[in-house]
Design a protein around this motif. Structure first.
Motif, short mmCIF file in Angstrom:
data_model
loop_
_atom_site.label_atom_id
_atom_site.label_comp_id
_atom_site.label_asym_id
_atom_site.label_seq_id
_atom_site.Cartn_x
_atom_site.Cartn_y
_atom_site.Cartn_z
N TYR A 191 -10.84 9.00 6.27
CA TYR A 191 -10.11 8.68 4.60
C TYR A 191 -9.36 8.32 4.98
O TYR A 191 -8.19 8.49 5.93
CB TYR A 191 -9.96 10.23 3.86
CG TYR A 191 -11.40 10.84 3.40
CD1 TYR A 191 -12.18 10.50 2.51
CD2 TYR A 191 -12.29 11.53 4.34
CE1 TYR A 191 -13.40 11.11 1.91
CE2 TYR A 191 -13.60 12.20 4.01
CZ TYR A 191 -14.54 11.49 2.57
OH TYR A 191 -15.29 12.44 2.48
N SER B 50 -9.59 17.56 -1.38
CA SER B 50 -9.55 18.18 -0.74
C SER B 50 -10.48 19.11 -0.07
O SER B 50 -10.98 19.51 1.56
CB SER B 50 -8.76 19.50 -1.37
OG SER B 50 -8.35 20.21 -0.19
N LEU C 66 -12.12 16.13 2.44
CA LEU C 66 -11.10 16.26 3.77
C LEU C 66 -11.53 17.56 4.49
O LEU C 66 -10.82 17.54 5.52
CB LEU C 66 -9.95 16.08 3.47
CG LEU C 66 -9.24 14.59 2.86
CD1 LEU C 66 -7.90 14.98 1.89
CD2 LEU C 66 -9.14 13.74 3.98
N GLU C 67 -12.48 18.64 4.66
CA GLU C 67 -12.63 19.07 5.05
C GLU C 67 -13.81 19.26 6.52
O GLU C 67 -13.76 19.66 7.10
CB GLU C 67 -13.30 20.73 4.87
CG GLU C 67 -12.17 21.56 3.62
CD GLU C 67 -12.79 22.71 3.04
OE1 GLU C 67 -13.65 22.92 2.76
OE2 GLU C 67 -12.07 23.31 1.94
N ASN D 233 -7.35 14.57 9.03
CA ASN D 233 -8.40 13.25 8.86
C ASN D 233 -7.93 11.83 7.92
O ASN D 233 -8.62 11.63 7.33
CB ASN D 233 -9.62 13.90 8.02
CG ASN D 233 -10.67 14.78 9.29
OD1 ASN D 233 -10.72 14.30 9.98
ND2 ASN D 233 -11.65 15.41 8.49
N LEU D 234 -6.64 11.93 7.22
CA LEU D 234 -6.22 11.27 6.29
C LEU D 234 -5.41 10.76 6.61
O LEU D 234 -4.18 10.91 7.75
CB LEU D 234 -5.86 12.07 4.89
CG LEU D 234 -5.12 11.25 3.86
CD1 LEU D 234 -6.77 10.90 3.02
CD2 LEU D 234 -4.19 12.12 3.12
N ALA E 230 -8.31 21.79 3.94
CA ALA E 230 -8.69 20.15 4.41
C ALA E 230 -7.48 19.83 5.47
O ALA E 230 -6.59 20.49 5.47
CB ALA E 230 -7.88 19.49 2.89
#
Lengths: 188, 188
Positions: free
Chosen positions: A138, A128, A131-132, A6-7, A2
């Motif tokens: 996100y 998780s 998120l890869e 990206n978060l 993850a």
């Protein structure tokens, strides 16, 4: 694995419920800003949005932010500066999403969180995995007060499973919940 | 499975270091009391000791505790009452250990925590395994300020590995660190 970059996290002060189930704008608290910024920085998230439509509250957050980024606090505690650099103030969730789109070129998928179990929620392991995906942003929505409005839940792309401690008591502070969520997603 | 009832937490306000490396007694903060009590209750620990030798600070903690246990707060928010029931004030780590021995008939083993890596530290998984032993109490020591004194580290039975977020930044608040530790030990 993850990818925390990206978060982004949004700590939402409106629209949330108060104790009586009315929609309100809650007050920003100093330790929400610091604790979640420090957790976010530790796990390497992209941005930490403080969402409030109340202009006076936005000014308060900006004052705290600048104190630690440029004021006396930046010299006194550079570690705190590094954490608070991830903070961005936005008037609404829509504007936080617009900012992510401006930065990344992609619309973020929203993931809403709450203490109650809901149908169709995704597990930490599933999130998780999401998120890869390369370059799909996100936005994790955290509520204050007595939780995010039903409308936010209905409009979100995903609902994350609640954190369970094994028993029937489940009343973590939003600061503690944010820390645990990030550790479950990225802390291994 | 690790038994949370075998674990107590002590939030230690003395002896800890300040920014300059001097040993001091730090001030108790209201949100340390609430957040860690809520996390502790969520995961079902035995006791949450607030350790300070400063009598005025002990009185402050007792005032907060009684407000939520017996005062207006108990009616306003019963969930908070359930969390703060786990709190006990002690003047020293030695007295917290004496209290555990009085309650359980056994001397607790101490587990010290900190942000820096140290030789001979045990992993979360290893501590989780130790907490499966029936009726052996453990006391997890959390520092305030700039961390627990060297003497406390030297005297403790175990040192717990630091929480890592994957990068080189590792400056969680004690509230966030406590939440993550309890989730890693009991949250599956």
């Amino acid at each position: 694995m993850a990818n925390a970059q990206n978060l982004s996290i949004a700590l939402v002060h409106y629209p949330v419920y108060d104790k009586n189930g009315d929609l309100v704008a809650t007050a920003v608290t100093n330790l929400d800003i610091h604790d979640i910024a420090r957790s976010g920085r530790t796990y390497g998230i992209s941005r930490y949005y403080i969402v409030t439509p109340v202009v006076e509250q936005q000014k308060l957050v900006e004052k705290i932010r600048l104190h630690w980024l440029e004021g006396w606090g930046a010299t006194y505690n550079p570690k705190r500066k590094a954490a608070l650099e991830t903070i961005q103030i936005e008037s609404s969730i829509a504007l936080a999403l617009a900012d992510i789109e401006k930065r990344t070129g992609k619309r973020a998928k929203t993931v809403v969180t709450g203490a109650a179990g809901r149908p169709n929620s995704i597990s930490f392991k599933e999130l998780s995995g999401l998120l890869e995906e390369p370059e799909q942003p996100y936005l994790l929505l955290l509520g204050t007060g007595w939780g995010l409005s039903k409308e936010i839940f209905d409009q979100s792309d995903y609902v994350l499973e609640p954190i369970s401690g094994g028993g029937d008591y489940n009343h973590l502070s939003v600061r503690s919940a944010a820390a645990i969520m990030l550790d479950r997603l990225f802390g291994r």
